[in-house]
Write a protein that holds these residues in place. Structure first.
Motif, PDB file in Angstrom:
ATOM      1  N   GLN A  60       0.838  -1.222   0.061  1.00 13.27           N
ATOM      2  CA  GLN A  60       0.150   0.053  -0.144  1.00 13.27           C
ATOM      3  C   GLN A  60       0.775   1.262   0.233  1.00 13.27           C
ATOM      4  O   GLN A  60       0.639   2.113  -0.651  1.00 13.27           O
ATOM      5  N   LYS A  61       2.060   1.417   0.751  1.00 12.31           N
ATOM      6  CA  LYS A  61       2.938   2.389   0.846  1.00 12.31           C
ATOM      7  C   LYS A  61       3.508   2.670  -0.517  1.00 12.31           C
ATOM      8  O   LYS A  61       3.496   3.627  -1.023  1.00 12.31           O
ATOM      9  N   CYS A  62       3.848   1.625  -1.202  1.00 11.52           N
ATOM     10  CA  CYS A  62       4.662   1.561  -2.536  1.00 11.52           C
ATOM     11  C   CYS A  62       3.681   2.188  -3.450  1.00 11.52           C
ATOM     12  O   CYS A  62       4.076   3.115  -4.360  1.00 11.52           O
ATOM     13  N   GLU A  63       2.377   1.757  -3.628  1.00 15.67           N
ATOM     14  CA  GLU A  63       1.493   2.057  -4.623  1.00 15.67           C
ATOM     15  C   GLU A  63       0.911   3.569  -4.193  1.00 15.67           C
ATOM     16  O   GLU A  63       0.701   4.232  -5.150  1.00 15.67           O
ATOM     17  N   GLU A  64       0.847   3.858  -3.164  1.00 20.39           N
ATOM     18  CA  GLU A  64       0.799   5.377  -2.884  1.00 20.39           C
ATOM     19  C   GLU A  64       1.659   6.344  -3.226  1.00 20.39           C
ATOM     20  O   GLU A  64       1.269   7.389  -3.700  1.00 20.39           O
ATOM     21  N   ALA A  65       2.928   5.902  -3.323  1.00 21.38           N
ATOM     22  CA  ALA A  65       3.825   6.763  -3.982  1.00 21.38           C
ATOM     23  C   ALA A  65       4.073   6.740  -5.258  1.00 21.38           C
ATOM     24  O   ALA A  65       4.751   7.447  -6.146  1.00 21.38           O
ATOM     25  N   GLY A  66       3.032   6.022  -6.033  1.00 25.71           N
ATOM     26  CA  GLY A  66       3.034   5.751  -7.663  1.00 25.71           C
ATOM     27  C   GLY A  66       4.033   4.711  -8.180  1.00 25.71           C
ATOM     28  O   GLY A  66       3.938   4.723  -9.440  1.00 25.71           O
ATOM     29  N   ASP A  67       4.610   3.974  -7.289  1.00 26.93           N
ATOM     30  CA  ASP A  67       5.448   2.831  -7.728  1.00 26.93           C
ATOM     31  C   ASP A  67       4.821   1.643  -8.075  1.00 26.93           C
ATOM     32  O   ASP A  67       3.620   1.465  -7.752  1.00 26.93           O
ATOM     33  N   TRP A  68       5.327   0.542  -8.504  1.00 30.35           N
ATOM     34  CA  TRP A  68       4.798  -0.535  -8.627  1.00 30.35           C
ATOM     35  C   TRP A  68       5.200  -1.601  -7.645  1.00 30.35           C
ATOM     36  O   TRP A  68       6.392  -1.866  -7.420  1.00 30.35           O
ATOM     37  N   TRP A  69       4.374  -2.363  -7.110  1.00 29.51           N
ATOM     38  CA  TRP A  69       4.571  -3.438  -6.069  1.00 29.51           C
ATOM     39  C   TRP A  69       4.534  -4.706  -6.651  1.00 29.51           C
ATOM     40  O   TRP A  69       3.635  -5.182  -7.077  1.00 29.51           O
ATOM     41  N   ASP A  70       5.598  -5.606  -6.548  1.00 23.29           N
ATOM     42  CA  ASP A  70       5.652  -7.095  -6.939  1.00 23.29           C
ATOM     43  C   ASP A  70       5.464  -7.809  -5.739  1.00 23.29           C
ATOM     44  O   ASP A  70       6.618  -7.705  -4.837  1.00 23.29           O
ATOM     45  N   TRP A  71       4.472  -8.553  -5.385  1.00 23.67           N
ATOM     46  CA  TRP A  71       4.115  -9.323  -4.021  1.00 23.67           C
ATOM     47  C   TRP A  71       4.961 -10.254  -4.027  1.00 23.67           C
ATOM     48  O   TRP A  71       5.095 -10.934  -2.963  1.00 23.67           O
ATOM     49  N   ARG A  72       5.288 -10.893  -5.067  1.00 27.61           N
ATOM     50  CA  ARG A  72       6.051 -12.117  -5.048  1.00 27.61           C
ATOM     51  C   ARG A  72       7.545 -12.062  -4.476  1.00 27.61           C
ATOM     52  O   ARG A  72       7.828 -12.706  -3.620  1.00 27.61           O
ATOM     53  N   SER A  73       8.253 -11.149  -4.968  1.00 29.18           N
ATOM     54  CA  SER A  73       9.598 -10.891  -4.466  1.00 29.18           C
ATOM     55  C   SER A  73       9.592  -9.447  -3.365  1.00 29.18           C
ATOM     56  O   SER A  73      10.751  -9.068  -2.920  1.00 29.18           O
ATOM     57  N   ARG A  74       8.316  -9.052  -3.063  1.00 30.46           N
ATOM     58  CA  ARG A  74       8.400  -7.847  -2.319  1.00 30.46           C
ATOM     59  C   ARG A  74       9.160  -6.913  -2.667  1.00 30.46           C
ATOM     60  O   ARG A  74      10.030  -6.319  -1.775  1.00 30.46           O
ATOM     61  N   THR A  75       9.134  -6.351  -3.823  1.00 35.11           N
ATOM     62  CA  THR A  75       9.807  -5.164  -4.312  1.00 35.11           C
ATOM     63  C   THR A  75       9.076  -4.255  -4.908  1.00 35.11           C
ATOM     64  O   THR A  75       7.957  -4.254  -5.572  1.00 35.11           O
ATOM     65  N   CYS A  76       9.462  -2.967  -4.487  1.00 31.01           N
ATOM     66  CA  CYS A  76       8.894  -1.700  -4.870  1.00 31.01           C
ATOM     67  C   CYS A  76       9.672  -1.202  -5.921  1.00 31.01           C
ATOM     68  O   CYS A  76      10.766  -0.808  -5.701  1.00 31.01           O
ATOM     69  N   ALA A  77       9.210  -0.987  -7.277  1.00 35.14           N
ATOM     70  CA  ALA A  77       9.782  -0.719  -8.277  1.00 35.14           C
ATOM     71  C   ALA A  77       9.473   0.711  -8.921  1.00 35.14           C
ATOM     72  O   ALA A  77       8.283   0.731  -8.863  1.00 35.14           O
ATOM     73  N   HIS A  78      10.200   1.560  -9.346  1.00 41.29           N
ATOM     74  CA  HIS A  78       9.790   2.847  -9.970  1.00 41.29           C
ATOM     75  C   HIS A  78      10.033   2.509 -11.468  1.00 41.29           C
ATOM     76  O   HIS A  78      11.017   2.109 -11.778  1.00 41.29           O
ATOM     77  N   PRO A  79       8.905   2.838 -12.184  1.00 42.95           N
ATOM     78  CA  PRO A  79       8.922   2.721 -13.839  1.00 42.95           C
ATOM     79  C   PRO A  79       9.720   3.879 -14.280  1.00 42.95           C
ATOM     80  O   PRO A  79      10.186   5.087 -13.793  1.00 42.95           O
ATOM     81  N   ILE A  80      10.620   3.240 -15.032  1.00 45.94           N
ATOM     82  CA  ILE A  80      11.635   4.067 -15.792  1.00 45.94           C
ATOM     83  C   ILE A  80      11.588   4.087 -17.461  1.00 45.94           C
ATOM     84  O   ILE A  80      11.034   2.854 -17.803  1.00 45.94           O
ATOM     85  N   LEU A  81      12.184   4.897 -18.180  1.00 47.68           N
ATOM     86  CA  LEU A  81      12.242   4.812 -19.710  1.00 47.68           C
ATOM     87  C   LEU A  81      13.091   3.781 -19.945  1.00 47.68           C
ATOM     88  O   LEU A  81      14.235   3.477 -19.432  1.00 47.68           O
ATOM     89  N   ILE A  82      12.826   3.192 -21.159  1.00 48.43           N
ATOM     90  CA  ILE A  82      13.897   2.153 -21.672  1.00 48.43           C
ATOM     91  C   ILE A  82      15.038   2.989 -22.075  1.00 48.43           C
ATOM     92  O   ILE A  82      16.051   2.380 -21.966  1.00 48.43           O
ATOM     93  N   SER A  83      14.923   4.243 -22.598  1.00 43.32           N
ATOM     94  CA  SER A  83      16.087   4.931 -23.068  1.00 43.32           C
ATOM     95  C   SER A  83      16.875   5.027 -21.947  1.00 43.32           C
ATOM     96  O   SER A  83      18.338   5.185 -21.992  1.00 43.32           O
ATOM     97  N   ASP A  84      16.480   5.194 -20.593  1.00 42.03           N
ATOM     98  CA  ASP A  84      17.300   5.269 -19.463  1.00 42.03           C
ATOM     99  C   ASP A  84      18.005   3.915 -19.225  1.00 42.03           C
ATOM    100  O   ASP A  84      19.355   4.139 -18.660  1.00 42.03           O
ATOM    101  N   ILE A  85      17.544   2.571 -19.485  1.00 40.67           N
ATOM    102  CA  ILE A  85      18.114   1.487 -19.222  1.00 40.67           C
ATOM    103  C   ILE A  85      19.306   1.197 -20.266  1.00 40.67           C
ATOM    104  O   ILE A  85      20.442   0.991 -20.122  1.00 40.67           O
ATOM    105  N   THR A  86      18.938   1.366 -21.648  1.00 40.80           N
ATOM    106  CA  THR A  86      19.697   1.257 -22.818  1.00 40.80           C
ATOM    107  C   THR A  86      20.935   1.992 -23.027  1.00 40.80           C
ATOM    108  O   THR A  86      21.970   2.020 -23.557  1.00 40.80           O
ATOM    109  N   GLY A  87      20.561   3.417 -22.381  1.00 43.78           N
ATOM    110  CA  GLY A  87      21.706   4.568 -22.703  1.00 43.78           C
ATOM    111  C   GLY A  87      21.494   5.034 -24.065  1.00 43.78           C
ATOM    112  O   GLY A  87      22.285   6.157 -24.208  1.00 43.78           O
TER     113      GLY A  87
END
Length: 96
Positions: free
Chosen positions: A35-62
């Motif tokens: 709930q805390k993660c989703e209130e911040a606008g991030d994505w919550w994965d309950w299987r690994s209990r990870t709070c992830a922030h969505p980023i652009l593909i261009s940021d990953i690939t450079g």
């Protein structure tokens, strides 16, 4: 018969205590952080209990997005994805 009732009483009391502790651990470990993660606008994965922030593909690939219109479209799409995740939380039934 009196010993049987006392024994059953203790068994049910023990089961209640164990199940209550299990529900508390579940809420502390998965529900409240999610709930805390989703209130911040991030994505919550309950299987690994990870709070992830969505980023652009261009940021990953450079890769550099040279066209400003394309960059703005990508940023708008990422913002829309974040907003869609927040909206889906509003349509989900509230936990009690």
């Amino acid at each position: 018969m009196n010993r049987t009732i006392d024994r059953l009483k203790l068994i049910f009391l023990g089961l209640f205590a164990v199940m209550s502790a299990g529900v508390f651990v579940y809420h502390v470990g998965w529900v409240w952080p999610g709930q805390k993660c989703e209130e911040a606008g991030d994505w919550w994965d309950w299987r690994s209990r990870t709070c992830a922030h969505p980023i652009l593909i261009s940021d990953i690939t450079g890769r550099v997005i040279k066209d400003n219109a394309t960059r703005e479209a990508a940023e708008a799409q990422a913002a829309k994805a974040r907003e869609g995740a927040a909206q889906s939380d509003l349509t989900r039934p509230a936990a009690k």
